[in-house]
Design an enzyme around this catalytic site. Structure first.
Site, PDB file in Angstrom:
ATOM      1  N   ARG A  57      27.004  -2.588  28.792  1.00  0.00           N
ATOM      2  CA  ARG A  57      25.929  -3.542  29.072  1.00  0.00           C
ATOM      3  C   ARG A  57      25.236  -3.223  30.395  1.00  0.00           C
ATOM      4  O   ARG A  57      24.012  -3.330  30.532  1.00  0.00           O
ATOM      5  CB  ARG A  57      26.514  -4.961  29.106  1.00  0.00           C
ATOM      6  CG  ARG A  57      25.488  -6.034  29.396  1.00  0.00           C
ATOM      7  CD  ARG A  57      26.083  -7.413  29.166  1.00  0.00           C
ATOM      8  NE  ARG A  57      25.101  -8.463  29.374  1.00  0.00           N
ATOM      9  CZ  ARG A  57      25.268  -9.470  30.229  1.00  0.00           C
ATOM     10  NH1 ARG A  57      26.372  -9.565  30.947  1.00  0.00           N
ATOM     11  NH2 ARG A  57      24.335 -10.390  30.363  1.00  0.00           N
ATOM     12  N   SER A  76      19.428   0.832  39.864  1.00  0.00           N
ATOM     13  CA  SER A  76      18.952  -0.332  40.625  1.00  0.00           C
ATOM     14  C   SER A  76      19.815  -1.566  40.384  1.00  0.00           C
ATOM     15  O   SER A  76      19.903  -2.446  41.240  1.00  0.00           O
ATOM     16  CB  SER A  76      17.483  -0.635  40.299  1.00  0.00           C
ATOM     17  OG  SER A  76      17.307  -0.791  38.911  1.00  0.00           O
ATOM     18  N   HIS A 111      26.956  -5.391  20.692  1.00  0.00           N
ATOM     19  CA  HIS A 111      27.545  -6.734  20.669  1.00  0.00           C
ATOM     20  C   HIS A 111      28.734  -6.816  19.715  1.00  0.00           C
ATOM     21  O   HIS A 111      29.191  -7.900  19.399  1.00  0.00           O
ATOM     22  CB  HIS A 111      26.486  -7.784  20.310  1.00  0.00           C
ATOM     23  CG  HIS A 111      25.490  -8.012  21.418  1.00  0.00           C
ATOM     24  ND1 HIS A 111      24.418  -8.855  21.314  1.00  0.00           N
ATOM     25  CD2 HIS A 111      25.410  -7.482  22.669  1.00  0.00           C
ATOM     26  CE1 HIS A 111      23.718  -8.844  22.443  1.00  0.00           C
ATOM     27  NE2 HIS A 111      24.299  -8.006  23.278  1.00  0.00           N
ATOM     28  N   ASP A 139      31.560 -10.523  18.692  1.00  0.00           N
ATOM     29  CA  ASP A 139      31.871 -10.142  17.319  1.00  0.00           C
ATOM     30  C   ASP A 139      33.173 -10.845  16.924  1.00  0.00           C
ATOM     31  O   ASP A 139      34.225 -10.553  17.486  1.00  0.00           O
ATOM     32  CB  ASP A 139      32.021  -8.616  17.233  1.00  0.00           C
ATOM     33  CG  ASP A 139      32.504  -8.127  15.868  1.00  0.00           C
ATOM     34  OD1 ASP A 139      32.745  -8.972  14.974  1.00  0.00           O
ATOM     35  OD2 ASP A 139      32.638  -6.905  15.704  1.00  0.00           O
ATOM     36  N   HIS A 159      21.284  -2.790  31.184  1.00  0.00           N
ATOM     37  CA  HIS A 159      20.554  -3.581  32.178  1.00  0.00           C
ATOM     38  C   HIS A 159      19.947  -2.695  33.261  1.00  0.00           C
ATOM     39  O   HIS A 159      18.927  -3.038  33.858  1.00  0.00           O
ATOM     40  CB  HIS A 159      21.469  -4.647  32.798  1.00  0.00           C
ATOM     41  CG  HIS A 159      21.719  -5.801  31.877  1.00  0.00           C
ATOM     42  ND1 HIS A 159      22.133  -7.038  32.314  1.00  0.00           N
ATOM     43  CD2 HIS A 159      21.601  -5.903  30.527  1.00  0.00           C
ATOM     44  CE1 HIS A 159      22.257  -7.862  31.268  1.00  0.00           C
ATOM     45  NE2 HIS A 159      21.957  -7.188  30.183  1.00  0.00           N
TER      46      HIS A 159
HETATM   47  C1  HEM Z   1      18.602  -6.852  21.831  1.00  0.00           C
HETATM   48  C2  HEM Z   1      18.502  -7.585  22.924  1.00  0.00           C
HETATM   49  C3  HEM Z   1      19.704  -8.066  23.678  1.00  0.00           C
HETATM   50  C4  HEM Z   1      19.908  -9.326  24.112  1.00  0.00           C
HETATM   51  C5  HEM Z   1      18.950 -10.501  23.957  1.00  0.00           C
HETATM   52  C6  HEM Z   1      21.199  -9.356  24.752  1.00  0.00           C
HETATM   53  C7  HEM Z   1      21.770 -10.472  25.333  1.00  0.00           C
HETATM   54  C8  HEM Z   1      23.086 -10.566  25.730  1.00  0.00           C
HETATM   55  C9  HEM Z   1      23.720 -11.763  26.193  1.00  0.00           C
HETATM   56  C10 HEM Z   1      23.039 -13.125  26.388  1.00  0.00           C
HETATM   57  C11 HEM Z   1      25.022 -11.471  26.446  1.00  0.00           C
HETATM   58  C12 HEM Z   1      26.089 -12.431  26.926  1.00  0.00           C
HETATM   59  C13 HEM Z   1      25.978 -12.624  28.422  1.00  0.00           C
HETATM   60  C14 HEM Z   1      26.896 -13.750  28.841  1.00  0.00           C
HETATM   61  O1  HEM Z   1      26.559 -14.913  28.593  1.00  0.00           O
HETATM   62  O2  HEM Z   1      27.982 -13.474  29.386  1.00  0.00           O
HETATM   63  C15 HEM Z   1      25.211 -10.082  26.145  1.00  0.00           C
HETATM   64  C16 HEM Z   1      26.405  -9.404  26.264  1.00  0.00           C
HETATM   65  C17 HEM Z   1      26.550  -8.057  26.027  1.00  0.00           C
HETATM   66  N1  HEM Z   1      25.540  -7.165  25.734  1.00  0.00           N
HETATM   67 FE1  HEM Z   1      23.670  -7.634  25.174  1.00  0.00          FE
HETATM   68  N2  HEM Z   1      21.749  -8.122  24.685  1.00  0.00           N
HETATM   69  C18 HEM Z   1      20.870  -7.287  24.042  1.00  0.00           C
HETATM   70  C19 HEM Z   1      21.029  -5.940  23.825  1.00  0.00           C
HETATM   71  C20 HEM Z   1      22.100  -5.201  24.264  1.00  0.00           C
HETATM   72  C21 HEM Z   1      22.146  -3.762  24.295  1.00  0.00           C
HETATM   73  C22 HEM Z   1      21.005  -2.839  23.902  1.00  0.00           C
HETATM   74  C23 HEM Z   1      23.376  -3.428  24.760  1.00  0.00           C
HETATM   75  C24 HEM Z   1      23.951  -2.076  25.036  1.00  0.00           C
HETATM   76  C25 HEM Z   1      23.600  -0.985  24.392  1.00  0.00           C
HETATM   77  C26 HEM Z   1      24.095  -4.658  24.998  1.00  0.00           C
HETATM   78  C27 HEM Z   1      25.416  -4.758  25.394  1.00  0.00           C
HETATM   79  C28 HEM Z   1      26.088  -5.935  25.609  1.00  0.00           C
HETATM   80  C29 HEM Z   1      27.527  -6.017  25.773  1.00  0.00           C
HETATM   81  C30 HEM Z   1      28.521  -4.868  25.640  1.00  0.00           C
HETATM   82  C31 HEM Z   1      27.813  -7.355  26.051  1.00  0.00           C
HETATM   83  C32 HEM Z   1      29.197  -7.946  26.377  1.00  0.00           C
HETATM   84  C33 HEM Z   1      29.401  -7.820  27.874  1.00  0.00           C
HETATM   85  C34 HEM Z   1      30.763  -8.204  28.392  1.00  0.00           C
HETATM   86  O3  HEM Z   1      31.655  -8.573  27.610  1.00  0.00           O
HETATM   87  O4  HEM Z   1      30.956  -8.110  29.619  1.00  0.00           O
HETATM   88  N3  HEM Z   1      23.277  -5.708  24.726  1.00  0.00           N
HETATM   89  N4  HEM Z   1      24.008  -9.549  25.716  1.00  0.00           N
END
Ligand code: HEM
Ligand SMILES: *[C@@H]1O[C@H](CO)[C@@H](O)[C@H](O)[C@H]1NC(C)=O
Ligand SMILES: *[C@@H]1O[C@H](CO)[C@@H](O)[C@H](O)[C@H]1NC(C)=O
Length: 332
Positions: free
Chosen positions: A69, A83, A200, A252, A73
């Site tokens: 993630r 950054s 995700h 998931d 970002h």
């Molecule tokens: C498509 C648009 C995307 C949205 C709107 C989005 C949004 C989010 C949100 C809201 C969370 C949870 C944050 C929290 O409340 O703790 C999250 C977690 C995460 N996202 Fe996304 N995300 C997107 C795309 C991606 C992409 C492209 C990747 C990486 C290639 C990614 C990887 C992850 C991972 C691995 C987590 C879990 C992080 C953790 O467990 O520390 N996401 N994302």
């Protein structure tokens, strides 16, 4: 008469140049990077990062999700320039302080540890943005057996701006059309957006990122009808309406620790946790892509690896641009 003509000609030439340089800079987005960039200057660069990731992920598997993630970002805000790693200072609020990153983004200590080791053996050579790209790749291998080579040679940026996060990172409330547009601005296709969302399939979300779907969907429906009833009920128990603490839930629900295509299978059962997850299967714009990923796991893995490389080359700094940061959290 002559003057007007030559002016028109100049305009034409200028216009052509602009278009050409535009094309070159978009196509060239990935070309300045190359696989094995540190082979001569710091041969152990990639293995040192890998060791740091392996150690951290074996202690806490969630770190793999955090690092993947973090790379996303980084790349969506000012390009993959590290950054996101910069700390806020007394006169600058950095990306790191934005609610999209703070407090949920995790794994910074892994990057710092790898950087410290690298500075000790090859000072001033390996950028923080490359370390992050390697670390995300190593995380994908640990969490899902997904293997790919990372083109490197990124340089680190010197600025990090809080508001850039708001402008560039997609919030979880977006629908499919908005998500496609958001990724298109970074040169990523509809299928790449759907495919990268498969990240995700590991990691967690805080309740605050999705409780609108449970308690205040719209004026007539408190609950999002695209959410499975039983799943919603369990989410409500985990995330009560008035709770002081912001708990976490697996993104998931089928295979929460494994980076695989089960995330898309979950969408078939209406168990997408975020609005931006479920919309991929619900919206006619992207449903075919999401179904494909649900049905063909190895095709998804291959596409995911390729899309990670493409994401990793967004607006990168190379050559003499930027710097090689000595510490990832502060500019030199
Ligand atoms: C498509 C648009 C995307 C949205 C709107 C989005 C949004 C989010 C949100 C809201 C969370 C949870 C944050 C929290 O409340 O703790 C999250 C977690 C995460 N996202 Fe996304 N995300 C997107 C795309 C991606 C992409 C492209 C990747 C990486 C290639 C990614 C990887 C992850 C991972 C691995 C987590 C879990 C992080 C953790 O467990 O520390 N996401 N994302
Ligand atoms: C609320 O959402 C439901 C289900 O999508 C829809 O049928 C209804 O028209 C919406 N109501 C309002 C007031 O937007
Ligand atoms: C995935 O499958 C599609 C359709 O069958 C095919 O065109 C594409 O090349 C495959 N992608 C990868 C990376 O295997």
């Amino acid at each position: 008469m002559m003057k007007v003509k030559s002016l028109k000609c100049m305009e034409l030439v200028l216009c052509c140049c602009l278009i050409l340089s535009c094309i070159v800079s978009t196509i060239g987005a990935s070309s300045p990077l190359k696989v094995g960039y540190y082979r001569k200057s710091c041969p152990r660069a990639e293995s040192i990062v890998r060791n740091a990731v392996t150690k951290a992920v074996s202690q806490n598997p969630g770190i793999a999700a955090g690092l993947i993630r973090m790379h996303f970002h980084d790349c969506f805000v000012r390009g993959c320039d590290g950054s996101v790693l910069l700390d806020s200072t007394s006169n600058n609020l950095a990306e790191k302080s934005h609610p999209a990153n703070n407090p949920s983004l995790r794994g910074f200590e892994v990057i710092d540890e790898a950087k410290a080791k690298l500075e000790a053996i090859c000072p001033n050579k390996v950028s923080c943005s490359d370390i992050l790209a390697f670390a995300a790749r190593d995380s994908a291998l640990r969490a899902g057996g997904i293997k790919y080579a990372v083109p490197s040679g990124r340089r680190d940026g010197t600025e990090s701006v809080f508001d850039d996060v708001t402008q560039n990172l997609p919030p979880p409330s977006l629908n499919a059309e908005q998500l496609v547009q958001n990724f298109a601005r970074k040169g990523l296709s509809l299928d790449e957006m759907v495919t990268l969302s498969g990240a995700h399939s590991i990691g967690v979300s805080h309740c605050s990122s999705f409780t609108d779907r449970l308690y205040k969907f719209n004026a007539t429906h408190p609950q999002d009808p695209s959410l499975d009833r039983k799943y919603a009920a369990s989410l409500k128990r985990r995330c009560p309406k008035s709770s002081a603490q912001d708990r976490t839930v697996n993104l998931d629900s089928l295979t929460p620790q494994r980076l695989d295509n089960q995330y898309y299978v979950g969408l078939k059962y209406n168990r997408g946790l975020l609005t931006s997850d479920q919309t991929l299967l619900t919206s006619p714009l992207t449903s075919k892509n999401a179904w494909n990923n649900a049905n063909y796991g190895s095709n998804w893995s291959a596409k995911f690896a390729a899309a990670m490389v493409r994401m990793g080359s967004i607006e990168v700094l190379t050559g003499k641009q930027g710097e090689i940061r000595r510490m990832c959290s502060v500019v030199n």
